[in-house]
Structure formats: structure tokens, C-alpha cells
Design a protein around this motif. Sequence first.
Motif, PDB file in Angstrom:
ATOM      1  N   LEU A  35       5.302 -48.421   6.361  1.00  0.00           N
ATOM      2  CA  LEU A  35       5.821 -49.724   6.418  1.00  0.00           C
ATOM      3  C   LEU A  35       4.933 -50.789   7.218  1.00  0.00           C
ATOM      4  O   LEU A  35       4.506 -50.219   8.469  1.00  0.00           O
ATOM      5  CB  LEU A  35       7.247 -49.675   7.138  1.00  0.00           C
ATOM      6  N   PRO A  36       4.926 -51.967   7.094  1.00  0.00           N
ATOM      7  CA  PRO A  36       5.558 -52.805   5.879  1.00  0.00           C
ATOM      8  C   PRO A  36       4.695 -52.041   4.743  1.00  0.00           C
ATOM      9  O   PRO A  36       3.727 -51.423   4.633  1.00  0.00           O
ATOM     10  CB  PRO A  36       5.258 -54.147   5.882  1.00  0.00           C
ATOM     11  N   VAL A  37       5.249 -52.380   3.242  1.00  0.00           N
ATOM     12  CA  VAL A  37       4.715 -51.863   2.179  1.00  0.00           C
ATOM     13  C   VAL A  37       4.722 -53.082   1.190  1.00  0.00           C
ATOM     14  O   VAL A  37       5.597 -54.131   1.189  1.00  0.00           O
ATOM     15  CB  VAL A  37       5.202 -50.679   1.839  1.00  0.00           C
ATOM     16  N   VAL A  38       3.699 -53.354   0.424  1.00  0.00           N
ATOM     17  CA  VAL A  38       3.692 -54.328  -0.539  1.00  0.00           C
ATOM     18  C   VAL A  38       4.021 -53.988  -2.123  1.00  0.00           C
ATOM     19  O   VAL A  38       3.443 -52.927  -2.635  1.00  0.00           O
ATOM     20  CB  VAL A  38       2.362 -55.120  -0.419  1.00  0.00           C
ATOM     21  N   ILE A  39       4.887 -54.725  -2.558  1.00  0.00           N
ATOM     22  CA  ILE A  39       5.411 -54.297  -4.061  1.00  0.00           C
ATOM     23  C   ILE A  39       5.023 -55.623  -4.799  1.00  0.00           C
ATOM     24  O   ILE A  39       5.499 -56.587  -4.668  1.00  0.00           O
ATOM     25  CB  ILE A  39       6.914 -54.194  -4.024  1.00  0.00           C
ATOM     26  N   LYS A  40       4.292 -55.229  -6.073  1.00  0.00           N
ATOM     27  CA  LYS A  40       3.783 -56.459  -6.636  1.00  0.00           C
ATOM     28  C   LYS A  40       4.071 -56.078  -8.135  1.00  0.00           C
ATOM     29  O   LYS A  40       4.096 -55.179  -8.788  1.00  0.00           O
ATOM     30  CB  LYS A  40       2.366 -56.313  -6.690  1.00  0.00           C
ATOM     31  N   ALA A  41       4.393 -57.315  -8.929  1.00  0.00           N
ATOM     32  CA  ALA A  41       4.736 -57.254 -10.293  1.00  0.00           C
ATOM     33  C   ALA A  41       3.304 -57.131 -10.958  1.00  0.00           C
ATOM     34  O   ALA A  41       2.266 -57.827 -10.471  1.00  0.00           O
ATOM     35  CB  ALA A  41       5.466 -58.665 -10.750  1.00  0.00           C
ATOM     36  N   ASP A  42       3.134 -56.608 -12.193  1.00  0.00           N
ATOM     37  CA  ASP A  42       2.027 -56.163 -12.593  1.00  0.00           C
ATOM     38  C   ASP A  42       1.266 -57.397 -13.065  1.00  0.00           C
ATOM     39  O   ASP A  42       0.253 -57.793 -13.001  1.00  0.00           O
ATOM     40  CB  ASP A  42       2.022 -55.336 -13.778  1.00  0.00           C
ATOM     41  N   GLY A  43       2.130 -58.202 -13.944  1.00  0.00           N
ATOM     42  CA  GLY A  43       1.667 -59.571 -14.704  1.00  0.00           C
ATOM     43  C   GLY A  43       1.625 -60.698 -13.959  1.00  0.00           C
ATOM     44  O   GLY A  43       1.905 -60.744 -12.764  1.00  0.00           O
ATOM     45  N   LEU A  44       1.387 -61.805 -14.767  1.00  0.00           N
ATOM     46  CA  LEU A  44       1.392 -63.023 -14.404  1.00  0.00           C
ATOM     47  C   LEU A  44       2.984 -63.587 -13.661  1.00  0.00           C
ATOM     48  O   LEU A  44       3.791 -63.363 -14.571  1.00  0.00           O
ATOM     49  CB  LEU A  44       0.919 -64.089 -15.188  1.00  0.00           C
ATOM     50  N   ALA A  45       3.134 -64.125 -12.488  1.00  0.00           N
ATOM     51  CA  ALA A  45       4.243 -64.267 -12.080  1.00  0.00           C
ATOM     52  C   ALA A  45       4.372 -65.840 -11.045  1.00  0.00           C
ATOM     53  O   ALA A  45       5.181 -66.021 -10.332  1.00  0.00           O
ATOM     54  CB  ALA A  45       5.280 -63.369 -11.428  1.00  0.00           C
ATOM     55  N   ALA A  46       3.215 -66.490 -11.580  1.00  0.00           N
ATOM     56  CA  ALA A  46       3.178 -67.922 -11.168  1.00  0.00           C
ATOM     57  C   ALA A  46       3.022 -67.851  -9.504  1.00  0.00           C
ATOM     58  O   ALA A  46       3.550 -68.679  -8.588  1.00  0.00           O
ATOM     59  CB  ALA A  46       4.391 -68.866 -11.425  1.00  0.00           C
ATOM     60  N   GLY A  47       2.327 -66.784  -8.971  1.00  0.00           N
ATOM     61  CA  GLY A  47       2.145 -66.804  -7.555  1.00  0.00           C
ATOM     62  C   GLY A  47       3.123 -65.883  -6.592  1.00  0.00           C
ATOM     63  O   GLY A  47       3.282 -65.962  -5.539  1.00  0.00           O
ATOM     64  N   LYS A  48       4.418 -65.921  -7.557  1.00  0.00           N
ATOM     65  CA  LYS A  48       5.469 -65.210  -6.733  1.00  0.00           C
ATOM     66  C   LYS A  48       5.953 -63.726  -7.002  1.00  0.00           C
ATOM     67  O   LYS A  48       6.900 -63.230  -6.254  1.00  0.00           O
ATOM     68  CB  LYS A  48       6.853 -66.010  -7.251  1.00  0.00           C
ATOM     69  N   GLY A  49       4.950 -63.282  -7.652  1.00  0.00           N
ATOM     70  CA  GLY A  49       5.454 -61.726  -8.037  1.00  0.00           C
ATOM     71  C   GLY A  49       4.988 -60.741  -6.814  1.00  0.00           C
ATOM     72  O   GLY A  49       4.785 -59.465  -7.122  1.00  0.00           O
ATOM     73  N   VAL A  50       4.775 -61.210  -5.425  1.00  0.00           N
ATOM     74  CA  VAL A  50       4.649 -60.219  -4.484  1.00  0.00           C
ATOM     75  C   VAL A  50       5.506 -60.226  -3.566  1.00  0.00           C
ATOM     76  O   VAL A  50       6.098 -61.098  -3.006  1.00  0.00           O
ATOM     77  CB  VAL A  50       3.209 -60.785  -3.987  1.00  0.00           C
ATOM     78  N   ILE A  51       6.004 -58.911  -3.243  1.00  0.00           N
ATOM     79  CA  ILE A  51       7.147 -58.820  -2.137  1.00  0.00           C
ATOM     80  C   ILE A  51       6.597 -58.026  -0.988  1.00  0.00           C
ATOM     81  O   ILE A  51       6.069 -56.851  -1.338  1.00  0.00           O
ATOM     82  CB  ILE A  51       8.499 -58.162  -2.579  1.00  0.00           C
TER      83      ILE A  51
END
Length: 382
Positions: free
Chosen positions: A95-111
Motif C-alpha cells: 500500500l498504497p496500490v494503484v488500480i486502473k481501468a484498462d481502457g479509455l476513461a477520460a482520464g478518470k480511470g485511475v484509483i
Amino acid sequence: MALDISDHGAVITFCDEHDVELVVVGPEAPLVDGLGDSLRLAEIAVFGPDREAAQLEGSKGFVKDLCAREGIPTAAYARHSDKDAALADLARFGLPVVIKADGLAAGKGVIIAETGEEAREAVAFMFSGGFGEASAEVVIEEFMEGEEASFFAITDGSNVIPFGSAQDHKRVGDGDTGPNTGGMGAYSPAPVLTAALEAEVMERIIRPTVAALAKDEMPYQGVLFAGLMLTNEGPKLIEYNCRFGDPECQVLMTRLDSDLVTLLHAAAQENGLAGLAPVKLSDDTALTVVMAANGYPGTPDKGGAIMLPATDGATKIFHAGTAEQNGALVANGGRVLNVTARARSVTEAQARAYACVDTIKFPSGFCRRDIGWREVAREAQA
Ligand code: AMP
Ligand code: GLY
């Protein structure tokens, strides 16, 4: 005339009717959608990659696999298309750890998850369709510590020419607080990316990427925008964008002393950049402040009145989300204006940009007041 850019046939017909010799595709979605392929098939020159090469921005997993194969420095990662397997895999990332949506998410797909519970929630959110199709596959990444900077290069598929650096401000609030946005301001160059670091980024990240795509028969033509983390172990790739970036484009173009069309046209030809002189960028700093509509990055207020002052040569106001209503200028989007100034230092460029911001009447809008803060602090110490 407004063209539907998802209708490739209509774009080609428009180009034919207007003798368009070069198309510069700005945003990522049409590139990932294959607009570049369609135009090239119609023998119209395009600045911007084909669909396959645009996976560099369109699929985070694609980039990570490419980096792993080529030994390009980046965060450790895992790709998952199954929720339970992803959950079980979280523990080994710490931790921390980064979780990402694989595809396009208008720059918002990263937690970025600070706790185990946040990480599990993020994974569950992604697999419950949090970012639609984009999060049907997820990338888990090791958290990298450091300062971020962006580096740009244009390529014709084999030759590569550096195009400068920038640093942007992704969070909505002063002091880098609040949710992520597309970018609330930027400046160029980013002095933290020294000439030595730029050379390292070219040799260890950019050139191997271009060579790998050429080898895999998906040569990349266009601009590579590398988001970098400057870590204790050297620069590492966070992600690629396949476009100049907003608001990075505004500051890069403000410094550009070469002919832009010549460069973009050359990059659109096979081997077109061979023997071309390096890109000339002014030693001046350019700094841009984004004025956004209240509500952004959530639902922005539309229709707010805007009154602009006259500007001098050292300041420019770029329009992003504006429209004309009954002859008056109004807000018509999230990020509305880019107030861009050029000066000898970041401190001076910042002062000029905000002096201009303060003469703009846009009561239903806001901006950050600290664009460039890292460099302003360093300049004060120098
Ligand atoms: P991206 O959309 O991949 O650029 O991610 C958005 C932001 O999330 C980046 O600009 C970083 O601030 C942060 N980020 C993404 N990946 C990592 C990572 N592995 N380590 C630390 N921060 C990251
Ligand atoms: N400002 C970052 C981007 O355009 O994705």
C-alpha cells in the motif's frame, strides 16, 4: 460546418472536397476508433497513430506488456479480467496500490487506494462496470513515489525527435487537493526534467517503444506524450498519451519556434523526419491557467457569461469550452479558457497569467491560483 468524426466516410469526403492535405487528429477517442487507418487508406496524410498503435493510450495493459517485453522502466503490474483473481492478487502490491481501468476513461480511470479496503472497493467498482467497458479489464500497479513530469516526442514510425517537456496540475484544487481533472494548468519546460534525464528518457523509454511497435508491424506516427515519475531509481513511465495533451499543447505551442505544419507533415510520411533539424523551442517559460466552469470536474454550469479583456503579445487566451449566444460569449463545457503567458521565468509567467486572469469577468467560473508552484518555490530558493 460540424463534422461527425465517428463517420469516417464523411471525414474523407470533407477532406476530398476541400483538398485537405494533412489531418491532425487531436483527441484519443477517434485514434483508438481507427480514424487514422481510414484516412491513410484513402491516401490522406494523418498526424496521429493507427488504431493498433493507439493502444498505447487505449489499453493500459498493452503498454505494460510492451514495457515488460522491452525492459522499459515502469511500475510492477498485473492484468486481470476476473474480479476474484484481482482481489486475491492485491496483497503482493503493498500500500498504497494503484488500480486502473484498462481502457479509455477520460482520464478518470485511475484509483490510488491507501488502504486494503479502498483497494478491494476499487476492484469491485471496476468490475461492476464502474467505467463501463473500459474497466472490464483492470491493471493493478505498484505505487511509484516521486515528482511527475511529461515528455513529448514526434515520430514517423522509425525516426524520433524530442518535442520538449511540461508539468501539469491534475487536481482541481490549490495545493494539489480534490479530485483529478483533465488538467487545471501547466507550464513548459519542466526544469526537473534536466537535459540528462531527457536523454535517458529518449534512450530507455521513447526509442525502445517506437522500435517495438515498428517491429510488431504497427509503426507509430504522431506524438508520444510520456507521463513520467521521476523516482529515486530514475525516470519511469506512468502512461502514454497519443496526442499533445490539454493543457500541455497550449504551453508547448507557445514556445515553438519551428514551423509546426512542416514538422507534423514530415511525421505523417514514412521516414519523413529523417534529416530534419531538431524542434526549436524558446528558452522562455510558457504557463497556462485553466479557467473552468463551477461544478467541474463534476457537471459544469453551462451558459455563464464571460467578458474577455484585450491581450498583449505576451499573453494569449485559448478558448476550449466556449460558445456564442446571441452575440455574447458564454461557458459551454468543463474547462472553458486557457490563459497562457510567456516570460523568462516560471515566477514571471505565473504573475503575467494571473494578471490577465484577474481582468477576465467570468462569475460562474474558477481557476487554481497556484499553477507552477513547485517551480516557483525552486526559483525562490535559487
Ligand atoms: P494515468 O491516467 O495513468 O496518468 O494516471 C493518473 C495519475 O495517477 C498519474 O498522473 C499519477 O499521478 C497517478 N498514478 C498513476 N499510476 C501511478 C503509479 N503506478 N504510481 C503512482 N502514481 C500513479
Ligand atoms: N492533461 C493531460 C491530458 O491531456 O491527458
